[in-house]
Design an enzyme around this catalytic site. Sequence first.
Site, PDB file in Angstrom:
ATOM      1  N   SER A  61      45.933  55.354  43.355  1.00 33.87           N
ATOM      2  CA  SER A  61      46.254  54.656  44.597  1.00 33.87           C
ATOM      3  C   SER A  61      46.651  55.694  45.641  1.00 33.87           C
ATOM      4  O   SER A  61      46.808  56.882  45.328  1.00 33.87           O
ATOM      5  CB  SER A  61      47.411  53.681  44.367  1.00 33.87           C
ATOM      6  OG  SER A  61      48.602  54.409  44.140  1.00 33.87           O
ATOM      7  N   ASP A 108      41.815  53.735  44.503  1.00 32.35           N
ATOM      8  CA  ASP A 108      42.218  52.333  44.612  1.00 32.35           C
ATOM      9  C   ASP A 108      42.393  51.926  46.083  1.00 32.35           C
ATOM     10  O   ASP A 108      42.180  52.749  46.991  1.00 32.35           O
ATOM     11  CB  ASP A 108      43.528  52.178  43.808  1.00 32.35           C
ATOM     12  CG  ASP A 108      43.812  50.752  43.400  1.00 32.35           C
ATOM     13  OD1 ASP A 108      42.996  49.872  43.672  1.00 32.35           O
ATOM     14  OD2 ASP A 108      44.884  50.525  42.799  1.00 32.35           O
ATOM     15  N   HIS A 109      42.803  50.701  46.301  1.00 35.82           N
ATOM     16  CA  HIS A 109      42.978  50.092  47.631  1.00 35.82           C
ATOM     17  C   HIS A 109      43.237  51.062  48.786  1.00 35.82           C
ATOM     18  O   HIS A 109      44.210  51.809  48.764  1.00 35.82           O
ATOM     19  CB  HIS A 109      44.154  49.112  47.604  1.00 35.82           C
ATOM     20  CG  HIS A 109      43.879  47.897  46.786  1.00 35.82           C
ATOM     21  ND1 HIS A 109      44.016  47.902  45.424  1.00 35.82           N
ATOM     22  CD2 HIS A 109      43.459  46.668  47.144  1.00 35.82           C
ATOM     23  CE1 HIS A 109      43.704  46.700  44.963  1.00 35.82           C
ATOM     24  NE2 HIS A 109      43.359  45.927  45.975  1.00 35.82           N
ATOM     25  N   ASP A 143      39.754  48.396  51.255  1.00 39.78           N
ATOM     26  CA  ASP A 143      40.348  47.061  51.317  1.00 39.78           C
ATOM     27  C   ASP A 143      40.616  46.668  52.764  1.00 39.78           C
ATOM     28  O   ASP A 143      41.678  46.951  53.310  1.00 39.78           O
ATOM     29  CB  ASP A 143      41.644  47.013  50.492  1.00 39.78           C
ATOM     30  CG  ASP A 143      42.324  45.656  50.591  1.00 39.78           C
ATOM     31  OD1 ASP A 143      41.677  44.698  51.062  1.00 39.78           O
ATOM     32  OD2 ASP A 143      43.493  45.551  50.191  1.00 39.78           O
ATOM     33  N   GLU A 173      36.883  44.557  49.135  1.00 39.00           N
ATOM     34  CA  GLU A 173      37.632  43.329  48.852  1.00 39.00           C
ATOM     35  C   GLU A 173      37.449  42.336  49.978  1.00 39.00           C
ATOM     36  O   GLU A 173      37.489  42.697  51.156  1.00 39.00           O
ATOM     37  CB  GLU A 173      39.121  43.668  48.676  1.00 39.00           C
ATOM     38  CG  GLU A 173      39.997  42.459  48.367  1.00 39.00           C
ATOM     39  CD  GLU A 173      41.294  42.826  47.649  1.00 39.00           C
ATOM     40  OE1 GLU A 173      41.393  43.960  47.114  1.00 39.00           O
ATOM     41  OE2 GLU A 173      42.202  42.000  47.611  1.00 39.00           O
ATOM     42  N   GLU A 181      51.084  45.338  47.237  1.00 40.39           N
ATOM     43  CA  GLU A 181      50.683  46.615  46.671  1.00 40.39           C
ATOM     44  C   GLU A 181      50.569  47.632  47.786  1.00 40.39           C
ATOM     45  O   GLU A 181      50.065  47.320  48.862  1.00 40.39           O
ATOM     46  CB  GLU A 181      49.346  46.496  45.931  1.00 40.39           C
ATOM     47  CG  GLU A 181      48.250  46.009  46.849  1.00 40.39           C
ATOM     48  CD  GLU A 181      46.945  45.807  46.136  1.00 40.39           C
ATOM     49  OE1 GLU A 181      46.854  46.158  44.969  1.00 40.39           O
ATOM     50  OE2 GLU A 181      46.036  45.311  46.781  1.00 40.39           O
ATOM     51  N   HIS A 225      48.790  40.169  42.886  1.00 38.55           N
ATOM     52  CA  HIS A 225      49.095  41.533  42.465  1.00 38.55           C
ATOM     53  C   HIS A 225      50.500  41.604  41.883  1.00 38.55           C
ATOM     54  O   HIS A 225      51.439  41.095  42.473  1.00 38.55           O
ATOM     55  CB  HIS A 225      49.001  42.492  43.644  1.00 38.55           C
ATOM     56  CG  HIS A 225      47.592  42.886  43.961  1.00 38.55           C
ATOM     57  ND1 HIS A 225      46.844  43.650  43.106  1.00 38.55           N
ATOM     58  CD2 HIS A 225      46.796  42.620  45.012  1.00 38.55           C
ATOM     59  CE1 HIS A 225      45.651  43.852  43.638  1.00 38.55           C
ATOM     60  NE2 HIS A 225      45.591  43.235  44.787  1.00 38.55           N
ATOM     61  N   GLY A 226      50.615  42.241  40.741  1.00 35.30           N
ATOM     62  CA  GLY A 226      51.925  42.412  40.127  1.00 35.30           C
ATOM     63  C   GLY A 226      52.313  41.164  39.349  1.00 35.30           C
ATOM     64  O   GLY A 226      51.723  40.104  39.509  1.00 35.30           O
ATOM     65  N   HIS A 264      41.065  41.933  40.647  1.00 35.06           N
ATOM     66  CA  HIS A 264      42.343  42.535  41.045  1.00 35.06           C
ATOM     67  C   HIS A 264      43.465  41.574  40.691  1.00 35.06           C
ATOM     68  O   HIS A 264      43.275  40.369  40.668  1.00 35.06           O
ATOM     69  CB  HIS A 264      42.389  42.782  42.558  1.00 35.06           C
ATOM     70  CG  HIS A 264      41.498  43.883  43.003  1.00 35.06           C
ATOM     71  ND1 HIS A 264      41.461  44.329  44.294  1.00 35.06           N
ATOM     72  CD2 HIS A 264      40.606  44.641  42.331  1.00 35.06           C
ATOM     73  CE1 HIS A 264      40.588  45.309  44.401  1.00 35.06           C
ATOM     74  NE2 HIS A 264      40.048  45.513  43.227  1.00 35.06           N
ATOM     75  N   GLY A 265      44.638  42.114  40.505  1.00 37.63           N
ATOM     76  CA  GLY A 265      45.797  41.252  40.259  1.00 37.63           C
ATOM     77  C   GLY A 265      45.651  40.448  38.982  1.00 37.63           C
ATOM     78  O   GLY A 265      45.931  39.263  38.954  1.00 37.63           O
ATOM     79  N   GLY A 266      45.232  41.104  37.908  1.00 42.51           N
ATOM     80  CA  GLY A 266      44.982  40.390  36.652  1.00 42.51           C
ATOM     81  C   GLY A 266      46.156  40.375  35.691  1.00 42.51           C
ATOM     82  O   GLY A 266      46.105  39.701  34.668  1.00 42.51           O
ATOM     83  N   SER A 267      47.227  41.106  36.043  1.00 39.08           N
ATOM     84  CA  SER A 267      48.378  41.168  35.134  1.00 39.08           C
ATOM     85  C   SER A 267      48.914  39.764  34.881  1.00 39.08           C
ATOM     86  O   SER A 267      49.088  38.983  35.815  1.00 39.08           O
ATOM     87  CB  SER A 267      49.495  42.021  35.736  1.00 39.08           C
ATOM     88  OG  SER A 267      49.109  43.369  35.716  1.00 39.08           O
ATOM     89  N   ASN A 286      41.520  45.635  37.205  1.00 36.55           N
ATOM     90  CA  ASN A 286      42.618  46.565  37.466  1.00 36.55           C
ATOM     91  C   ASN A 286      43.824  46.259  36.584  1.00 36.55           C
ATOM     92  O   ASN A 286      44.221  45.111  36.442  1.00 36.55           O
ATOM     93  CB  ASN A 286      43.048  46.471  38.931  1.00 36.55           C
ATOM     94  CG  ASN A 286      42.012  47.040  39.877  1.00 36.55           C
ATOM     95  OD1 ASN A 286      40.982  47.557  39.450  1.00 36.55           O
ATOM     96  ND2 ASN A 286      42.291  46.962  41.167  1.00 36.55           N
TER      97      ASN A 286
HETATM   98 ZN   LIG Z   1      43.001  43.949  45.754  1.00 37.45          ZN
END
Ligand SMILES: [Zn+2]
Length: 358
Positions: A61, A108-109, A143, A173, A181, A225-226, A264-267, A286
């Site tokens: 990042s 990244d972004h 992004d 994106e 993020e 995200h997160g 993105h934001g898969g956590s 990600n």
């Molecule tokens: Zn993203």
Amino acid sequence: MGLLDIVPAGVLTGDNVRKLFDYAKENKVCIPAINVTSTSTANAVLEAARDIKSPIILQVSQGGSAYFAGKGLSNDKQKASIVGAVAAAHHVRLVAKAYGVPVVMHSDHCAKKLLEWFDGMLEADEAYYKQHGEPLFSSHMLDLSEESKEENIEICVKYFKRMAPIGLWLEMEIGITGGEEDGVDNTGVDNASLYTQAPDVFDVHKALSAIGPNFSIAAAFGNVHGVYKPGNVKLHPELLQKHQEHASQQLGGKVEKPLYLVFHGGSGSTKQEINTAVSNGVVKMNVDTDTQFAYLVGIRDFIEKKKGYLQTQVGNPEGADKPNKKYYDPRVWVREGEKTLAERVKEACRDLGNVERL
Ligand SMILES: [Zn+2]
């Protein structure tokens, strides 16, 4: 046929990146993209990929790049982020071959206000291309999802025209991924814009495919995200199928899934949600939040367990004259974080079907 019959080990560039993602799409595999911030984290990720015999994506990042160069360095005009990203790419290029796995080295972004960072990395790619006939990185992410669709596409087109001829992949994106993020805070965005519409995705595809085939799209489908309480934002990976169908129709129906999609934001998402996303052509996911925590766990547990050996250089529960060097040497305690990080990366690979692929 194993993946090493299709692409070589080491950092991939040009059409090899597309060959890797084609393999992923055909075999319903998704390749995790792990954020790295140091040689320690980068090596641990490569170690995990080697152990699980699969390709991997390493990404830096803007903030992670600055950290790679050292937090003591000024980031005026993105200088630390540029030099850190370049250093990370050189390091990964050198060591990835030794680990024997195909690697995508990605940035990244990059939001509009950070384009100086992007420009700096591109200059390094172009210089590397002059010498070696390929770019330094495999791919970069732009992004512009905060801007209007028109401006988003316009800026992506402008950069992709510069990237495609030297063999760089572009990830872009569209739609807004909730959460926060690298300084972009979307926690207050309304729900409608958290789900990208199929015609918008195709507009991107149309504009970029006129330049080259090597690009991917991160479309929003309620991702956050997160890890935190998602509230009433719900993940709808089944929407991605509509994007593929719409694009396929528009292109005459010859290719079933023409889009390379990114998650993105898969956590914190469920196995079912991940499976749906992957079966709809998501080739990259990600992973950052979970691996950050994993890196801490090994170090935290070591420090707690060996507390009595870490208070002074000499003297521990076994005797006042016993040396503690083998406990406080960073190769010992940082290594514990590398081990737990590598385990978490392997878990991500297993969740995404990225196992025994070489
Ligand atoms: Zn993203």
